[in-house]
Design an enzyme around this catalytic site. Sequence first.
Site, PDB file in Angstrom:
ATOM      1  N   ASP A   1      -2.142  -0.759   5.793  1.00 37.81           N
ATOM      2  CA  ASP A   1      -2.496  -0.284   7.132  1.00 37.81           C
ATOM      3  C   ASP A   1      -3.996  -0.368   7.379  1.00 37.81           C
ATOM      4  OD1 ASP A   1      -2.877   1.873   5.254  1.00 37.81           O
ATOM      5  OD2 ASP A   1      -3.104   3.231   6.959  1.00 37.81           O
TER       6      ASP A   1
ATOM      7  N   ASP B   1      -0.360   4.900   0.929  1.00 34.74           N
ATOM      8  CA  ASP B   1      -0.658   5.870   1.988  1.00 34.74           C
ATOM      9  C   ASP B   1      -0.668   5.217   3.363  1.00 34.74           C
ATOM     10  OD1 ASP B   1      -1.042   7.844  -0.012  1.00 34.74           O
ATOM     11  OD2 ASP B   1      -2.986   6.923  -0.427  1.00 34.74           O
TER      12      ASP B   1
ATOM     13  N   ASP C   1       0.844  -1.190   0.000  1.00 33.95           N
ATOM     14  CA  ASP C   1       0.000   0.000   0.000  1.00 33.95           C
ATOM     15  C   ASP C   1       0.882   1.244   0.000  1.00 33.95           C
ATOM     16  OD1 ASP C   1      -2.283   1.688   0.372  1.00 33.95           O
ATOM     17  OD2 ASP C   1      -1.957   1.647   2.537  1.00 33.95           O
TER      18      ASP C   1
END
Length: 176
Positions: free
Chosen positions: A135, A11, A9
């Site tokens: 996240d 961000d 990922d």
Amino acid sequence: MVMKRIAIDMDGVIADYLSKQLALFNRDHNENITVEDLKGKKLIELRPHLKDEIMNYLKEPSFFRDLEVMKDSQEVIKELSEHYEIFITTAAMEFPTSFTAKYEWLREHFSFLNDMNFVFCGDKSIINADYLIDDNVRHFKRFSGQGILFTSPHNVYETGYVRVNNWQEVRDYFLK
């Protein structure tokens, strides 16, 4: 020999959007919210009455262009790329105005990766990889590989996932 694939990922994992979002929010609303204040929550949950204002930061086309790179992510991903096929996956469709800024940011900070391995998507369950480092646990629900949760303030109370707290732990997980 076919290399295993790691989807990563952007961000909150390789790009620190939270520091910028907090700085802008604190400046605009005369607050002093810290990362510590966000344990188990997102900024929107802390200030739900300001949801639109908080989301507008992320909708700003240039927001993602100058984010700080997460500590050690470049070095570790470069090492991983010698042993694994690496894809950077970002749910850019959540903020379609972010595409150009995210692409330019990736080209600047992760130029050692092939552009064709930058995946701008919505639902990450389409990603065909052995591992997904993210996240946000919602991306693991329909992902067919191994989800690896990258610690962020909003997910500190999530359990039931393999967890890494930083890029040194990612290195240890994949290269030890």
